[in-house]
Design a protein around this motif. Structure first.
Motif, short mmCIF file in Angstrom:
data_model
loop_
_atom_site.label_atom_id
_atom_site.label_comp_id
_atom_site.label_asym_id
_atom_site.label_seq_id
_atom_site.Cartn_x
_atom_site.Cartn_y
_atom_site.Cartn_z
N LEU A 1 -6.03 3.18 10.39
CA LEU A 1 -4.86 2.95 9.55
C LEU A 1 -4.74 1.47 9.16
CD1 LEU A 1 -2.32 3.96 8.14
CD2 LEU A 1 -1.10 3.67 10.31
N ILE A 2 -4.82 0.60 10.13
CA ILE A 2 -4.70 -0.83 9.85
C ILE A 2 -5.90 -1.32 9.03
CG2 ILE A 2 -4.64 -3.14 10.91
CD1 ILE A 2 -3.15 -1.72 13.30
N GLY A 3 -7.09 -0.89 9.42
CA GLY A 3 -8.29 -1.32 8.69
C GLY A 3 -8.28 -0.87 7.25
N SER A 4 -7.95 0.38 7.01
CA SER A 4 -7.96 0.89 5.63
C SER A 4 -6.84 0.26 4.80
CB SER A 4 -7.86 2.41 5.61
OG SER A 4 -6.69 2.86 6.24
N THR A 5 -5.70 -0.03 5.43
CA THR A 5 -4.61 -0.69 4.71
C THR A 5 -5.02 -2.10 4.30
OG1 THR A 5 -2.97 0.62 5.90
CG2 THR A 5 -2.20 -1.41 4.86
N LEU A 6 -5.66 -2.84 5.19
CA LEU A 6 -6.12 -4.19 4.86
C LEU A 6 -7.19 -4.16 3.78
CD1 LEU A 6 -6.32 -5.87 8.39
CD2 LEU A 6 -4.59 -6.25 6.60
N ALA A 7 -8.13 -3.23 3.90
CA ALA A 7 -9.20 -3.11 2.90
C ALA A 7 -8.62 -2.70 1.54
CB ALA A 7 -10.26 -2.13 3.37
N CYS A 8 -7.63 -1.84 1.56
CA CYS A 8 -6.97 -1.41 0.31
C CYS A 8 -6.24 -2.60 -0.33
CB CYS A 8 -5.99 -0.28 0.58
SG CYS A 8 -5.26 0.42 -0.92
N LEU A 9 -5.55 -3.37 0.47
CA LEU A 9 -4.85 -4.54 -0.05
C LEU A 9 -5.84 -5.52 -0.68
CD1 LEU A 9 -2.35 -6.26 -0.47
CD2 LEU A 9 -2.59 -7.08 1.88
N ALA A 10 -6.95 -5.76 0.00
CA ALA A 10 -7.97 -6.66 -0.56
C ALA A 10 -8.50 -6.11 -1.88
CB ALA A 10 -9.11 -6.84 0.45
N SER A 11 -8.68 -4.81 -1.96
CA SER A 11 -9.17 -4.18 -3.19
C SER A 11 -8.15 -4.30 -4.32
CB SER A 11 -9.52 -2.72 -2.95
OG SER A 11 -10.54 -2.61 -1.98
N VAL A 12 -6.88 -4.18 -3.97
CA VAL A 12 -5.81 -4.36 -4.97
C VAL A 12 -5.84 -5.80 -5.50
CG1 VAL A 12 -3.30 -4.51 -5.27
CG2 VAL A 12 -4.30 -2.53 -4.10
N LEU A 13 -6.01 -6.75 -4.60
CA LEU A 13 -6.01 -8.16 -5.00
C LEU A 13 -7.17 -8.51 -5.93
CD1 LEU A 13 -4.90 -9.80 -1.63
CD2 LEU A 13 -3.53 -9.51 -3.73
N ILE A 14 -8.29 -7.80 -5.79
CA ILE A 14 -9.41 -8.06 -6.70
C ILE A 14 -9.47 -7.02 -7.82
CG2 ILE A 14 -10.77 -9.29 -4.97
CD1 ILE A 14 -12.53 -6.75 -4.73
N ASN A 15 -8.49 -6.10 -7.82
CA ASN A 15 -8.37 -5.07 -8.86
C ASN A 15 -9.64 -4.23 -8.98
OD1 ASN A 15 -6.83 -3.73 -10.81
ND2 ASN A 15 -7.73 -4.92 -12.47
N TYR A 16 -10.11 -3.72 -7.83
CA TYR A 16 -11.31 -2.89 -7.81
C TYR A 16 -10.91 -1.46 -7.47
CZ TYR A 16 -16.16 -1.58 -7.24
OH TYR A 16 -17.38 -0.98 -7.40
N TRP A 17 -10.68 -0.66 -8.53
CA TRP A 17 -10.11 0.67 -8.41
C TRP A 17 -10.88 1.65 -7.54
CZ3 TRP A 17 -5.40 2.27 -8.97
CH2 TRP A 17 -4.52 1.46 -9.68
N PRO A 18 -12.20 1.68 -7.57
CA PRO A 18 -12.88 2.66 -6.70
C PRO A 18 -12.51 2.50 -5.22
CG PRO A 18 -14.41 1.81 -8.31
CD PRO A 18 -13.16 0.98 -8.44
N PHE A 19 -12.41 1.27 -4.75
CA PHE A 19 -12.08 1.06 -3.35
C PHE A 19 -10.58 1.12 -3.09
CE2 PHE A 19 -16.46 -0.24 -3.05
CZ PHE A 19 -16.81 0.38 -1.86
N ILE A 20 -9.77 0.86 -4.10
CA ILE A 20 -8.33 1.08 -3.94
C ILE A 20 -8.09 2.55 -3.64
CG2 ILE A 20 -6.10 1.11 -5.12
CD1 ILE A 20 -7.09 -1.35 -6.74
N ILE A 21 -8.72 3.43 -4.43
CA ILE A 21 -8.56 4.86 -4.23
C ILE A 21 -9.12 5.30 -2.88
CG2 ILE A 21 -9.26 7.13 -5.10
CD1 ILE A 21 -9.20 5.76 -7.95
N LEU A 22 -10.33 4.85 -2.56
CA LEU A 22 -10.96 5.22 -1.29
C LEU A 22 -10.12 4.79 -0.09
CD1 LEU A 22 -13.44 6.25 0.35
CD2 LEU A 22 -14.32 3.92 0.19
N GLU A 23 -9.74 3.54 -0.07
CA GLU A 23 -9.01 3.02 1.10
C GLU A 23 -7.58 3.55 1.16
OE1 GLU A 23 -10.61 1.80 3.44
OE2 GLU A 23 -12.44 1.25 2.40
N ALA A 24 -6.96 3.79 0.02
CA ALA A 24 -5.62 4.40 0.03
C ALA A 24 -5.69 5.81 0.60
CB ALA A 24 -5.03 4.40 -1.38
N ALA A 25 -6.71 6.57 0.21
CA ALA A 25 -6.88 7.92 0.76
C ALA A 25 -7.13 7.85 2.25
CB ALA A 25 -8.03 8.63 0.05
N TRP A 26 -7.96 6.92 2.68
CA TRP A 26 -8.27 6.74 4.11
C TRP A 26 -6.99 6.39 4.88
CZ3 TRP A 26 -13.78 5.91 5.43
CH2 TRP A 26 -14.00 5.81 6.80
N ALA A 27 -6.18 5.50 4.31
CA ALA A 27 -4.92 5.12 4.96
C ALA A 27 -3.96 6.29 5.03
CB ALA A 27 -4.28 3.94 4.21
#
Length: 81
Positions: A39-65
């Motif tokens: 939960l913590i790892g995927s939330t951090l990775a999702c936040l990083a993906s949001v900050l760089i605006n990389y949608w494939p990993f935003i979706i992946l990490e949000a689903a994981w979270a």
């Protein structure tokens, strides 16, 4: 490395740590440590993906979270008698 890189790096490291510990039999996928690491790892990775605006990993990490959050809910949900 900037702050976004560190967020992503730490997030992915936590997810991989959970996977590694599960694979070597140190924690089960039902263990609170496994759930929280994911939960913590995927939330951090999702936040990083949001900050760089990389949608494939935003979706992946949000689903994981989301899956991890559901697992956390089930972990603490009182069982029916």
């Amino acid at each position: 490395m900037n702050a976004t890189d560190w967020l992503g790096f730490v997030g992915v490291a936590l997810i991989l740590l959970a996977y590694f510990l599960n694979e070597i039999g140190k924690i089960s996928n039902k263990n609170i440590a496994f759930i929280l690491l994911n939960l913590i790892g995927s939330t951090l990775a999702c936040l990083a993906s949001v900050l760089i605006n990389y949608w494939p990993f935003i979706i992946l990490e949000a689903a994981w979270a989301l899956v991890s959050a559901v697992s956390l809910y089930k972990y603490y949900k009182p069982s029916k008698l």
